[in-house]
Design an enzyme around this catalytic site. Sequence first.
Site, PDB file in Angstrom:
ATOM      1  CG  MET A  60      32.028  52.059  44.245  1.00  0.00           C
ATOM      2  SD  MET A  60      32.003  53.321  45.581  1.00  0.00           S
ATOM      3  CE  MET A  60      33.441  52.845  46.544  1.00  0.00           C
ATOM      4  CG  ASP A  62      39.170  47.028  46.184  1.00  0.00           C
ATOM      5  OD1 ASP A  62      38.125  46.454  45.862  1.00  0.00           O
ATOM      6  OD2 ASP A  62      40.297  46.512  46.085  1.00  0.00           O
ATOM      7  CD  GLN A  78      41.086  49.975  42.401  1.00  0.00           C
ATOM      8  OE1 GLN A  78      41.282  49.075  41.632  1.00  0.00           O
ATOM      9  NE2 GLN A  78      41.909  51.023  42.497  1.00  0.00           N
ATOM     10  CD1 TRP A  86      36.844  45.915  38.818  1.00  0.00           C
ATOM     11  CD2 TRP A  86      37.600  44.848  37.011  1.00  0.00           C
ATOM     12  NE1 TRP A  86      38.219  45.869  38.893  1.00  0.00           N
ATOM     13  CE2 TRP A  86      38.713  45.218  37.804  1.00  0.00           C
ATOM     14  CE3 TRP A  86      37.840  44.170  35.806  1.00  0.00           C
ATOM     15  CZ2 TRP A  86      40.029  44.923  37.439  1.00  0.00           C
ATOM     16  CZ3 TRP A  86      39.153  43.877  35.446  1.00  0.00           C
ATOM     17  CH2 TRP A  86      40.229  44.254  36.261  1.00  0.00           C
ATOM     18  CD1 TRP A 121      43.240  47.756  38.930  1.00  0.00           C
ATOM     19  CD2 TRP A 121      44.654  46.038  38.867  1.00  0.00           C
ATOM     20  NE1 TRP A 121      42.988  47.067  37.774  1.00  0.00           N
ATOM     21  CE2 TRP A 121      43.840  46.000  37.703  1.00  0.00           C
ATOM     22  CE3 TRP A 121      45.615  45.033  39.041  1.00  0.00           C
ATOM     23  CZ2 TRP A 121      43.963  45.001  36.727  1.00  0.00           C
ATOM     24  CZ3 TRP A 121      45.726  44.035  38.066  1.00  0.00           C
ATOM     25  CH2 TRP A 121      44.913  44.021  36.929  1.00  0.00           C
ATOM     26  CB  SER A 122      43.489  48.393  45.821  1.00  0.00           C
ATOM     27  OG  SER A 122      42.136  48.440  45.459  1.00  0.00           O
ATOM     28  NE  ARG A 185      44.667  41.470  43.598  1.00  0.00           N
ATOM     29  CZ  ARG A 185      44.752  40.252  43.071  1.00  0.00           C
ATOM     30  NH1 ARG A 185      45.701  39.960  42.212  1.00  0.00           N
ATOM     31  NH2 ARG A 185      43.882  39.322  43.407  1.00  0.00           N
TER      32      ARG A 185
HETATM   33  C1  LIG Z   1      36.992  50.537  28.612  1.00  0.00           C
HETATM   34  O1  LIG Z   1      37.054  51.720  27.853  1.00  0.00           O
HETATM   35  C2  LIG Z   1      36.989  51.499  26.460  1.00  0.00           C
HETATM   36  C3  LIG Z   1      37.167  52.849  25.775  1.00  0.00           C
HETATM   37  O2  LIG Z   1      36.200  53.740  26.207  1.00  0.00           O
HETATM   38  C4  LIG Z   1      35.657  50.861  26.117  1.00  0.00           C
HETATM   39  O3  LIG Z   1      35.608  50.584  24.743  1.00  0.00           O
HETATM   40  C5  LIG Z   1      35.505  49.560  26.893  1.00  0.00           C
HETATM   41  O4  LIG Z   1      34.223  49.023  26.687  1.00  0.00           O
HETATM   42  C6  LIG Z   1      35.686  49.822  28.365  1.00  0.00           C
HETATM   43  N1  LIG Z   1      35.625  48.573  29.104  1.00  0.00           N
HETATM   44  C7  LIG Z   1      34.893  48.434  30.191  1.00  0.00           C
HETATM   45  C8  LIG Z   1      34.888  47.073  30.786  1.00  0.00           C
HETATM   46  O5  LIG Z   1      34.291  49.349  30.708  1.00  0.00           O
END
Ligand SMILES: *[C@@H]1O[C@H](CO)[C@@H](O)[C@H](O)[C@H]1NC(C)=O
Length: 581
Positions: A60, A62, A78, A86, A121-122, A185
Site C-alpha cells: 500500500m 498513499d 493506493q 508498487w 492514483w491518489s 496529480r
Molecule cells: C501487475 O499485474 C500483472 C497481472 O497480474 C502481473 O503480471 C504483474 O507482475 C503485476 N505487476 C506488479 C508490479 O505487481
Amino acid sequence: MTDLKLKVTMDLSVVLVVGSCFGLLGNGVQSDRDDEKLQSLPQDQPYRTGYHFQPPKNWMNDPNGPMYYKGVYHLFYQYNPYAAVWGNITWAHSISYDLVNWIHLDIALSPDDPFDINGCWSGSTTFLSGGKPIILYTGGVTMNRQVQNLAEPKNLSDPMLREWVKSSHNPVITHVDGMDSENFRDPTTAWQGPDGLRRVLVGNEMNSHGRALLYRSRDFVTWTQSKEPVHSSTRTGMWECPDFYPVSIDGKNGVDTSSLDKFRKHVLKASFNSSDHYVLGNYTAVTDNFSVDTDFLDNGSDLRYDYDNFYASKTFFDSAKKRRILWAWIQESDSTTDDVKKTGLVYSHFPRSILLSKTGKQLIQWPVEEIEKQRTVNVRFKNKELKGGSVLEISGITASQSDVEVSFNSSNLKEADLLDPSWVDPQLLCSQKTASVGGNIGPFGILVLASKDLTEQTSIFFRVFRSNEKYVVLMCSDQSRSSLEEGLKKTIYGAFIDIDPLNEMISLRSLIDHSIVESFGGEGRACITARVYPKLAIDNQAYLYAFNNSTFDVNISTLNAWSMKKAQIVSFTKRRKPHLN
Ligand SMILES: *[C@@H]1O[C@H](CO)[C@@H](O)[C@H](O)[C@H]1NC(C)=O
Ligand SMILES: *[C@@H]1O[C@H](CO)[C@@H](O)[C@H](O)[C@H]1NC(C)=O
Ligand SMILES: *[C@@H]1O[C@H](CO)[C@@H](O)[C@H](O)[C@H]1NC(C)=O
Ligand SMILES: *[C@@H]1O[C@H](CO)[C@@H](O)[C@H](O)[C@H]1NC(C)=O
Ligand SMILES: *[C@@H]1O[C@H](CO)[C@@H](O)[C@H](O)[C@H]1NC(C)=O
Ligand SMILES: *[C@@H]1O[C@H](CO)[C@@H](O)[C@H](O)[C@H]1NC(C)=O
Ligand SMILES: *[C@@H]1O[C@H](CO)[C@@H](O)[C@H](O)[C@H]1NC(C)=O
Ligand SMILES: *[C@@H]1O[C@H](CO)[C@@H](O)[C@H](O)[C@H]1NC(C)=O
Ligand SMILES: *[C@@H]1O[C@H](CO)[C@@H](O)[C@H](O)[C@H]1NC(C)=O
Ligand SMILES: CC(=O)N[C@H]1CO[C@H](CO)[C@@H](O)[C@@H]1O
C-alpha cells in the site's frame, strides 16, 4: 461477541458462525453467502503491528479520500493486489466504526479504462450538495501522462459504499499545452467559494519546482483552470498530494473544508523530498488569494507534520466529532529482509486529530481519542527523580505494543548548556549529540523496543539549551542502535520544539507497535515516526526504560503507560479477483 462483529452482521444481514475470539476468525467465522468471506489477517512475523491500520497483504502507499459517511469511516488507499511492490495500483477500500478496528471491502477502483489504465492514483472525496460523496482521482494514462477522473457510489443507501462507478465524462481534467503532464496529480478535496463554484488543487511542477494548480467548477464535471496557481515555490521540487484546508484560530474544533468562518487560517501541505511540509497563511475566498505567513523551507522555519517516516498524507473533516483527522503512509524502510518482501509490511499512521496551536504558528497533532479503548494494563507513577547517568525499567506492560505518556521537569534548568547560534539544523544536532553524548540537561527520555541488555534500543529524548534569556528544547529520535541487523536505515531525526520548560513540563507520548514508534513531543508540537526492526527486542523480549544521560538530575513528573489490545482487522470481500486488464 464484539461491537464490530455485530455491526458486520447487521450491516451485511448475513449470519455469522462466530468463533470464541476474534483472533480465530480465520478458521471460525464464515458467511453463509457463497460469494463472500470474512477472514482475519495473518500474524506471520514479528514486525507486523497490532493496532495500526494495515492492508490484507501486499503493497500500500498513499491513503486516499478518507471520509465519514452515514456513521461509517471510510479509508481508501493506493494498493497493489498482486504483489508487495508498487504496481497495478488500485483504490482499495476499508471501513471502520471507530478508526481502530477495520473491515477490508472489495477494491473500489481498478485500472481498467483508457483514462486510468496505468493506475488509479491518489485523490480525494468531496461531499456534493445533498451529501453525496464523489471521488476525484488521478488516472495514469501512460507513464508520462496523468489526468483527473471522477467516480461515484452505486448505491447511496449503502453506508459501506461497497461499489463505485466511474463517470462517463472521464477524464474531467486534462493538462494544457506547456504543462508538465507527467507530474500532474493528486487532486484535493474540493471546497466551495462564496460564488458557489467548487475549487480543487492539483499538484504539478514548472521548471522542476512545485506548484498547486487551482481549478473551478459549477457542476464538478467541467473544470476551468485558474490563471495563477494558488501557491508555488522555487525552493522545492514537484508537490505531491497537496492538501488545503482551514483551521480554527481558537484551536478547539476542526472545521469543514468549505468553511468561510472569519476566525480561521489555512494550511497548505505538499509532499516533497520524502516529507510532508506545510505552510500557514490567509486565504481570501473571493479572490482565491493565499498569502503565507512563512514560506516552504524558509530560513529557520521548516514546518512538517512529522520529521521521519511520514508521507503522502491527507486530512478530512469528521462531521460527527467536529474534528479534522490526518492520515499518512508509513513506508517500509527495510529493503533487506526477505520476509518483508514476501508479505509487505506497509502501514498507515494511527489517525491524528489536527488543530492550530495557541500561538497560531504551527499545527498540533494528537492520536484520535478512540485509541484509548485499546488500553489495557496500566503502570503509572509520579515524582520520580532520575539521577544523571541512570536507566529505569518501566515494567508491567507489553512493551512491544504500548502507549506511553511521560513528562519531565528539572529544577536545574539554569545549568543548561549554551546553544551555539550555528546549531540551526535540528536533525544534524541530534546526529552529533546522540543519546551517548552527555550534556548538562539532556539527553533524557525513553528507550523503546529495547533488548534487556540495551544492545538494541530506540531512544526518544530531549535536550535543553540556553539561548540568550530563553530555553530551547530539542527532541530527537535515534535509530542508530535500534537493531543489531546490518544494512538497515538507522537515521537520527530531530526537531526543535516550542516548549518553555520554565513554565511547563517537557512531555512525550509514544505509540509503540512492534516496528513502528510514533512519538509526540510537547503535546503534539513535534512528531517523529520511526520504523525499526529489532532482532532481539521482539514481542515479550522488548523492554521499556526511562533514562537520563545528563550530568544533572531531572524528575519524571508523571508517567502513564499501557499495554495495548490488538485491533480487529478483517477482510469481507466477494470471492472474485479484482479485475485487471
Ligand atoms: C501487475 O499485474 C500483472 C497481472 O497480474 C502481473 O503480471 C504483474 O507482475 C503485476 N505487476 C506488479 C508490479 O505487481
Ligand atoms: C442499497 O443498499 C441498501 C442498504 O445496504 C440495500 O438495502 C439495498 O438493497 C441496496 N440497493 C441495491 C440496488 O443494491
Ligand atoms: C531533502 O532532504 C534531505 C534530507 O533531509 C536534505 O539533506 C536535503 O537538503 C533536502 N533537499 C531539499 C531540496 O530540501
Ligand atoms: C492577492 O495577492 C497579491 C500578492 O500575491 C496582492 O498583490 C493582491 O493585492 C492580493 N489581492 C487581494 C484581493 O488580496
Ligand atoms: C493574516 O491575517 C492576520 C489577521 O488579519 C494578519 O495579522 C496577518 O498579517 C495576515 N498574514 C498575512 C501573511 O497576510
Ligand atoms: C532569515 O532569518 C533571519 C532571522 O529570522 C532574518 O533576519 C533574515 O532576514 C532571514 N533571511 C532570509 C533570506 O529570509
Ligand atoms: C524533583 O522534585 C522534587 C520535589 O518534587 C524536588 O525537590 C527536586 O528538586 C526535583 N529535582 C529536580 C532535578 O528537578
Ligand atoms: C516537577 O513536577 C513535580 C510534579 O508535578 C512537582 O512536584 C515539582 O515541583 C516540579 N519541579 C519543578 C522544578 O518544576
Ligand atoms: C549514556 O552515555 C554513555 C556514554 O557516555 C553510553 O555508553 C550509554 O549508552 C548512554 N545511554 C543511553 C541510554 O544512551
Ligand atoms: C554521557 C553522560 O553524560 N554521562 C553522565 C552520566 O551521569 C554521570 C553522573 O551521574 C556523569 O558523570 C556522566 O558524565
